[in-house]
Design a protein around this motif. Structure first.
Motif, PDB file in Angstrom:
ATOM      1  N   PHE A 294      50.952  42.401  43.732  1.00 13.58           N
ATOM      2  CA  PHE A 294      52.032  41.506  44.150  1.00 13.58           C
ATOM      3  C   PHE A 294      53.392  42.164  43.951  1.00 13.58           C
ATOM      4  N   ASP A 295      53.596  42.794  42.813  1.00 14.14           N
ATOM      5  CA  ASP A 295      54.873  43.461  42.549  1.00 14.14           C
ATOM      6  C   ASP A 295      55.158  44.542  43.584  1.00 14.14           C
ATOM      7  N   ALA A 296      54.175  45.378  43.868  1.00 10.55           N
ATOM      8  CA  ALA A 296      54.368  46.480  44.812  1.00 10.55           C
ATOM      9  C   ALA A 296      54.701  45.965  46.213  1.00 10.55           C
ATOM     10  N   ALA A 297      54.112  44.853  46.603  1.00  8.29           N
ATOM     11  CA  ALA A 297      54.354  44.286  47.931  1.00  8.29           C
ATOM     12  C   ALA A 297      55.617  43.421  47.972  1.00  8.29           C
ATOM     13  N   GLY A 298      56.227  43.203  46.817  1.00  5.39           N
ATOM     14  CA  GLY A 298      57.405  42.354  46.769  1.00  5.39           C
ATOM     15  C   GLY A 298      57.091  40.898  47.017  1.00  5.39           C
ATOM     16  N   LEU A 299      55.900  40.488  46.638  1.00  4.75           N
ATOM     17  CA  LEU A 299      55.456  39.101  46.835  1.00  4.75           C
ATOM     18  C   LEU A 299      55.376  38.368  45.512  1.00  4.75           C
ATOM     19  N   ARG A 300      55.598  37.086  45.565  1.00  6.83           N
ATOM     20  CA  ARG A 300      55.390  36.221  44.404  1.00  6.83           C
ATOM     21  C   ARG A 300      54.183  35.347  44.700  1.00  6.83           C
ATOM     22  N   ALA A 301      53.222  35.348  43.796  1.00  6.51           N
ATOM     23  CA  ALA A 301      52.047  34.486  43.983  1.00  6.51           C
ATOM     24  C   ALA A 301      52.472  33.031  44.136  1.00  6.51           C
ATOM     25  N   SER A 302      53.548  32.650  43.460  1.00  8.69           N
ATOM     26  CA  SER A 302      54.007  31.266  43.497  1.00  8.69           C
ATOM     27  C   SER A 302      54.592  30.857  44.844  1.00  8.69           C
ATOM     28  N   ALA A 303      54.843  31.798  45.727  1.00 11.43           N
ATOM     29  CA  ALA A 303      55.395  31.479  47.043  1.00 11.43           C
ATOM     30  C   ALA A 303      54.321  30.973  48.011  1.00 11.43           C
ATOM     31  N   PHE A 304      53.066  30.968  47.561  1.00 13.13           N
ATOM     32  CA  PHE A 304      51.934  30.585  48.402  1.00 13.13           C
ATOM     33  C   PHE A 304      50.974  29.735  47.585  1.00 13.13           C
ATOM     34  N   ASP A 305      50.055  29.092  48.258  1.00  9.17           N
ATOM     35  CA  ASP A 305      48.869  28.550  47.612  1.00  9.17           C
ATOM     36  C   ASP A 305      47.725  29.432  48.068  1.00  9.17           C
ATOM     37  N   TRP A 306      46.655  29.452  47.300  1.00  2.12           N
ATOM     38  CA  TRP A 306      45.609  30.452  47.487  1.00  2.12           C
ATOM     39  C   TRP A 306      44.232  29.825  47.522  1.00  2.12           C
ATOM     40  N   TYR A 307      43.396  30.381  48.383  1.00  2.00           N
ATOM     41  CA  TYR A 307      41.977  30.091  48.298  1.00  2.00           C
ATOM     42  C   TYR A 307      41.344  31.368  47.767  1.00  2.00           C
ATOM     43  N   LEU A 308      40.754  31.278  46.576  1.00  2.00           N
ATOM     44  CA  LEU A 308      40.092  32.418  45.943  1.00  2.00           C
ATOM     45  C   LEU A 308      38.597  32.285  46.152  1.00  2.00           C
ATOM     46  N   SER A 309      37.964  33.385  46.518  1.00  2.00           N
ATOM     47  CA  SER A 309      36.525  33.352  46.746  1.00  2.00           C
ATOM     48  C   SER A 309      35.896  34.686  46.384  1.00  2.00           C
ATOM     49  N   ASP A 310      34.594  34.627  46.160  1.00  2.00           N
ATOM     50  CA  ASP A 310      33.782  35.797  45.815  1.00  2.00           C
ATOM     51  C   ASP A 310      34.400  36.555  44.641  1.00  2.00           C
ATOM     52  N   VAL A 311      34.823  35.824  43.627  1.00  2.00           N
ATOM     53  CA  VAL A 311      35.567  36.386  42.507  1.00  2.00           C
ATOM     54  C   VAL A 311      34.635  36.858  41.399  1.00  2.00           C
ATOM     55  N   GLU A 312      34.865  38.090  40.966  1.00  2.00           N
ATOM     56  CA  GLU A 312      34.249  38.636  39.756  1.00  2.00           C
ATOM     57  C   GLU A 312      35.337  39.422  39.046  1.00  2.00           C
ATOM     58  N   THR A 313      35.536  39.149  37.765  1.00  2.00           N
ATOM     59  CA  THR A 313      36.591  39.812  37.002  1.00  2.00           C
ATOM     60  C   THR A 313      36.045  40.358  35.694  1.00  2.00           C
ATOM     61  N   ASN A 314      36.934  41.029  34.973  1.00  2.00           N
ATOM     62  CA  ASN A 314      36.605  41.446  33.615  1.00  2.00           C
ATOM     63  C   ASN A 314      37.170  40.457  32.597  1.00  2.00           C
ATOM     64  N   TYR A 315      37.540  39.265  33.054  1.00  2.00           N
ATOM     65  CA  TYR A 315      38.086  38.221  32.194  1.00  2.00           C
ATOM     66  C   TYR A 315      36.976  37.242  31.828  1.00  2.00           C
ATOM     67  N   TYR A 316      36.846  36.960  30.539  1.00  2.00           N
ATOM     68  CA  TYR A 316      35.761  36.084  30.088  1.00  2.00           C
ATOM     69  C   TYR A 316      36.258  34.822  29.395  1.00  2.00           C
ATOM     70  N   GLY A 317      37.524  34.491  29.578  1.00  2.00           N
ATOM     71  CA  GLY A 317      38.055  33.261  29.014  1.00  2.00           C
ATOM     72  C   GLY A 317      37.642  32.056  29.839  1.00  2.00           C
ATOM     73  N   THR A 318      38.078  30.894  29.383  1.00  2.00           N
ATOM     74  CA  THR A 318      37.685  29.653  30.049  1.00  2.00           C
ATOM     75  C   THR A 318      38.763  29.080  30.966  1.00  2.00           C
ATOM     76  N   ASP A 319      39.967  29.658  30.955  1.00  2.00           N
ATOM     77  CA  ASP A 319      41.038  29.056  31.752  1.00  2.00           C
ATOM     78  C   ASP A 319      41.180  29.660  33.149  1.00  2.00           C
TER      79      ASP A 319
ATOM     80  N   GLY B 280      49.846  28.486  43.800  1.00  2.00           N
ATOM     81  CA  GLY B 280      50.443  29.783  43.508  1.00  2.00           C
ATOM     82  C   GLY B 280      51.126  29.843  42.159  1.00  2.00           C
ATOM     83  N   THR B 281      51.717  28.726  41.728  1.00  2.00           N
ATOM     84  CA  THR B 281      52.369  28.710  40.417  1.00  2.00           C
ATOM     85  C   THR B 281      51.344  28.923  39.302  1.00  2.00           C
ATOM     86  N   GLU B 282      50.175  28.332  39.449  1.00  2.00           N
ATOM     87  CA  GLU B 282      49.119  28.502  38.449  1.00  2.00           C
ATOM     88  C   GLU B 282      48.583  29.937  38.451  1.00  2.00           C
ATOM     89  N   LEU B 283      48.399  30.502  39.636  1.00  2.00           N
ATOM     90  CA  LEU B 283      47.925  31.883  39.737  1.00  2.00           C
ATOM     91  C   LEU B 283      48.946  32.835  39.132  1.00  2.00           C
TER      92      LEU B 283
END
Length: 155
Positions: free
Chosen positions: A21-46, A56-59
């Motif tokens: 997002f930083d490199a593209a000059g975009l703010r996640a909060s400027a959009f709403d998002w549909y996230l799909s097929d997600v796999e991360t290295n994050y194991y928290g619950t939030d 976008g504000t939550e993302l």
């Protein structure tokens, strides 16, 4: 123009969405998002890996407070407040559409653009606004056009 960033030493790890997002000059909060097929290295619950709508504000809040590598994911961007039923979620794992040597559009036809995290080893930018393309390629000059790059790639 669709882009791919791979084979660079300019990132600590690929698919760090805060960096994208930083490199593209975009703010996640400027959009709403549909996230799909997600796999991360994050194991928290939030931050569940379920296909879902996320404001976008939550993302943005999550990305600024956690360092996460998105191994696989499709981030589909929409105007703030936009929602619709998704009957067939975008997917990335085993999706050959990116590697056919032609320009593709976001998998959700009404998405503004799509950011794809490919197996921790590449970031694909589909239908990004021109200004964001210029900013991203300036930040990462080794970024290539996806259609041309895919002609010699085998998945």
């Amino acid at each position: 123009m669709n882009l791919i960033l791979e084979r660079t030493d300019r990132v600590s790890f690929y698919t760090d969405m805060r960096v994208v997002f930083d490199a593209a000059g975009l703010r996640a909060s400027a959009f709403d998002w549909y996230l799909s097929d997600v796999e991360t290295n994050y194991y928290g619950t939030d931050f569940p890996n379920d296909d879902r709508w996320i404001p976008g504000t939550e993302l943005e809040r999550f990305l600024t407070t956690h360092t996460v590598q998105f191994i696989w994911a499709v981030f589909s961007a929409f105007p703030v407040g936009y929602r619709r039923d998704i009957t067939e979620a975008p997917y990335v794992d085993d999706n050959p559409r990116y590697w056919q040597g032609v320009e593709v559009s976001p998998q959700l036809s009404d998405a503004l653009f799509e950011i794809v995290c490919w197996d921790s080893s590449a970031t694909l930018l589909i239908g990004l606004p021109d200004d964001a393309v210029r900013r991203f390629t300036s930040a990462y000059p080794e970024t290539r056009g996806l259609a041309a790059a895919s002609q010699n790639r085998h998945i």
